[in-house]
Design an enzyme around this catalytic site. Structure first.
Site, PDB file in Angstrom:
ATOM      1  N   GLY A   1      -8.343   2.829   1.740  1.00  0.00           N
ATOM      2  CA  GLY A   1      -8.938   1.534   2.091  1.00  0.00           C
ATOM      3  C   GLY A   1     -10.425   1.416   1.768  1.00  0.00           C
ATOM      4  O   GLY A   1     -11.066   0.443   2.143  1.00  0.00           O
TER       5      GLY A   1
ATOM      6  N   ASP B   1     -16.759 -10.690  12.756  1.00  0.00           N
ATOM      7  CA  ASP B   1     -15.972 -11.928  12.809  1.00  0.00           C
ATOM      8  C   ASP B   1     -15.328 -12.234  14.152  1.00  0.00           C
ATOM      9  O   ASP B   1     -14.515 -13.157  14.233  1.00  0.00           O
ATOM     10  CB  ASP B   1     -14.871 -11.936  11.728  1.00  0.00           C
ATOM     11  CG  ASP B   1     -15.452 -12.211  10.356  1.00  0.00           C
ATOM     12  OD1 ASP B   1     -16.475 -12.914  10.288  1.00  0.00           O
ATOM     13  OD2 ASP B   1     -14.887 -11.719   9.365  1.00  0.00           O
TER      14      ASP B   1
ATOM     15  N   VAL C   1     -17.578  -5.658   4.140  1.00  0.00           N
ATOM     16  CA  VAL C   1     -18.358  -5.834   5.373  1.00  0.00           C
ATOM     17  C   VAL C   1     -18.761  -4.466   5.924  1.00  0.00           C
ATOM     18  O   VAL C   1     -19.908  -4.257   6.327  1.00  0.00           O
ATOM     19  CB  VAL C   1     -17.572  -6.646   6.432  1.00  0.00           C
ATOM     20  CG1 VAL C   1     -18.358  -6.724   7.728  1.00  0.00           C
ATOM     21  CG2 VAL C   1     -17.284  -8.048   5.910  1.00  0.00           C
TER      22      VAL C   1
END
Lengths: 287, 287
Positions: B58, B126, B35
Site C-alpha cells: 500500500g 478527513d 496523505v
C-alpha cells in the site's frame, strides 16, 4: 538531506504548526499573573474547560475579572492553592494539556516532569526546553486564524511580521470563509451523492480560483443560487463577471500597479507642459 | 460572552494555534497513500522520529522514495503490516502523537479510540470529529513559519489566503529573524546580567520598532557592532538612517504609494504636452 526531481527535499528544524481543538477538553493552568491570564484567554476562546491552580493572593486583575464573569466562571474550576505534584494532573477529570506560567523555576520543573511522565502536552512559559509547543503571534478574523511562529527564536520579529500580514489581509477574509462554507453546504444539499465527491471538490476549487477573496466575501444568497443553477448544473464555473459583478478582488491584486493614478499624473503633466510652452510662445509673440 | 472596558471580551469557537515541538518525539503514522506521505514530510521536517505502519503493497511512490533515502530512513521505523490495535501505540518506545491516513473507516475509528484512551494527540485525515488538531495551509522561510487555519471549514479558501499572505511577506523574512537572533545573542554576551533583562528586552523592542523587516534582514556583523557600541552602550536605539542606510523597508511600507512612478508619468506628460503645443505653434507660425 534528501533530493529528487520528483519529491521536494526536506528541511528539518521546523515546528509542526497545528490548529489544536480543545472543545470540552480540560486544560490545567498553573499561575496567576498576566501570562497566565493570556493563556486563560487562549484556552477559553478555544472552548476548553480550565482548571486554574493559584493561591488567591497571586491572582492578577485580569484573572480576578475573568473569575467574576459568569460565562468564564462556568468554564473555569478554580483551586485556591499552589501546585502540589503529579496527582494534580488528575484534578477535575484529568488534564489534556498543561500550561505553566509561574515565576518559580522549581514549580515549572515539577509541572513539566509530571506532564511528560504521562505524555500530556505541556508549555512552561519562558522555558523553551520545558515546552512541547510554543505559542506565536496570531491574527483572528472569525473562522480565520493565522499563526506566525519563529519557533521561539524571536517573539518581537514575529509581531512585526504579524502586523505586516495583517495589513495584507483583505478586510472580510472571515466572511469569505463563511460564504464559501455556505456555498459548499448548498452544493452538498443539491448533489449529495458520495460518487459526486470528486466533481464537487473540483468545482469548488474552480470557484476559489475564479473568485478573489474580496468577491467571495460579498457572495449573497441569490448569487449562490445562480452559481449552482447556471454553473454547477451546466458543468460550468461562473466568474464574478458572469454574475454581473465588478470583480473587486482582481483589480486590487494585480501586483500594485495603479494605472488610474499614473494616468492622472500623466494628464496633469501634459496640461502643465502645454501651459508652460503656450505661455512662453504667448510672452514671446507679444513682445 | 464577557465585556469590560479594561479587558477584551472573549470570542469562542476558535482553535488553539500552536507550534508543536517534535524533536526526538515519536510520531505513529498509519497509512501509505499521498496523505500519509504529506504527514510524513511534516513530521520529518519537525525532526520527529516516525513509526510507519502500512503493508508494503500500500506504499505510494513518495513513501517508497522516502524509505529509500538514507537520511529519512534513519528517522523512520517501518513496520510492513496493518494497524492491529491499542498495543501498537507502544511500538518503538511509544507514540507521542498519532496520525492516521487510511481509507478504512474502521481502522480510523479504532486508532482514534486507542489514542484518546491514553490522551495521546491524534489526527485522523478527513474525519474532523476524530481529530484533536487540524493541519492548515503553511508558509515556511527558514525559521519563519506561518499557519493559515479555517478550523477545518475551508481548506481551499485557506490556500487562497495563504497565497495572498505569501505575496505580502518581505522576501527575506527568515533572514531578518536570523539577524535579530544574532543581535540578541551578541547583546546578551555584552550585558549578560539577569538584572538587565528588562532593559535588554526594552531595547530589542525599540530596535524592532525603528527597523523594518527588509532592513533587519540586511544587518551585517559591522552594523550589529555599531548598534551595540554606539546605541546600547549610550542608552540609544539607532535607526537605519543613523547607520547611513537607506531604510528600504519604510519606503515600501507606506501604503503602496509610488511617488517615483507617478513622478515619471507626470514628467513624461509634461514633455508630451509641451511638444504638442510647441508643434502647434511651429506649424501655425510656419504657415
Amino acid at each position: 538531506m534528501s533530493s529528487s526531481t520528483q519529491f521536494p527535499p526536506l528541511k528539518g528544524d521546523a515546528s509542526l504548526l497545528l490548529a489544536y481543538q480543545l472543545h470540552s477538553k480540560r486544560v490545567l493552568l498553573i499561575g496567576g499573573g498576566p501570562v497566565a491570564a493570556s493563556r486563560l484567554t487562549h484556552a477559553l476562546e478555544a472552548d476548553a474547560l480550565v482548571t486554574l491552580l493559584c493561591p488567591s493572593s497571586g491572582l492578577c486583575p485580569e484573572l480576578l475579572y475573568r473569575l467574576s464573569d459568569p460565562w468564564c466562571k462556568s468554564r473555569i474550576t478554580y483551586h485556591d492553592r499552589p501546585w502540589l505534584g503529579t496527582e494534580d494532573l488528575d484534578l477535575d477529570g484529568g488534564a489534556d494539556m498543561v500550561l505553566s506560567a509561574t515565576d518559580d523555576p522549581g514549580v515549572s520543573k515539577s509541572v513539566c516532569v509530571a506532564a511528560r511522565s504521562r505524555r500530556v502536552p505541556v508549555n512552561v512559559a519562558d522555558v523553551p526546553e520545558e515546552c512541547d509547543f510554543h505559542f506565536g503571534s496570531t491574527i483572528r478574523d472569525g473562522p480565520l486564524q493565522v499563526l506566525v511562529s519563529t519557533g521561539g527564536r524571536g517573539p518581537k520579529v514575529a509581531n512585526l511580521i504579524r502586523r505586516r500580514l495583517e495589513r495584507a489581509l483583505p478586510e472580510k477574509c472571515g466572511m469569505a470563509i463563511d460564504r464559501v462554507g455556505e456555498l459548499r453546504r448548498r452544493l452538498r444539499a443539491r448533489a449529495p451523492g458520495r460518487e459526486e465527491g470528486k466533481k464537487r471538490m473540483h468545482w469548488m476549487v474552480g470557484i476559489c480560483e475564479a473568485w478573489e477573496l474580496e468577491d467571495l466575501a460579498e457572495l449573497e444568497e441569490g448569487d449562490i443560487e445562480v452559481l449552482l443553477r447556471d454553473g454547477w448544473e451546466k458543468g460550468k464555473v461562473l466568474s464574478p463577471k458572469d454574475l454581473g459583478k465588478v470583480g473587486k478582488g482582481k483589480e486590487k491584486v494585480d501586483n500594485g500597479l495603479n494605472w488610474r493614478r499614473e494616468g492622472i499624473a500623466g494628464l496633469l503633466g501634459a496640461v502643465v507642459g502645454a501651459a508652460v510652452v503656450g505661455l512662453a510662445v504667448f510672452v514671446r509673440s507679444s513682445r
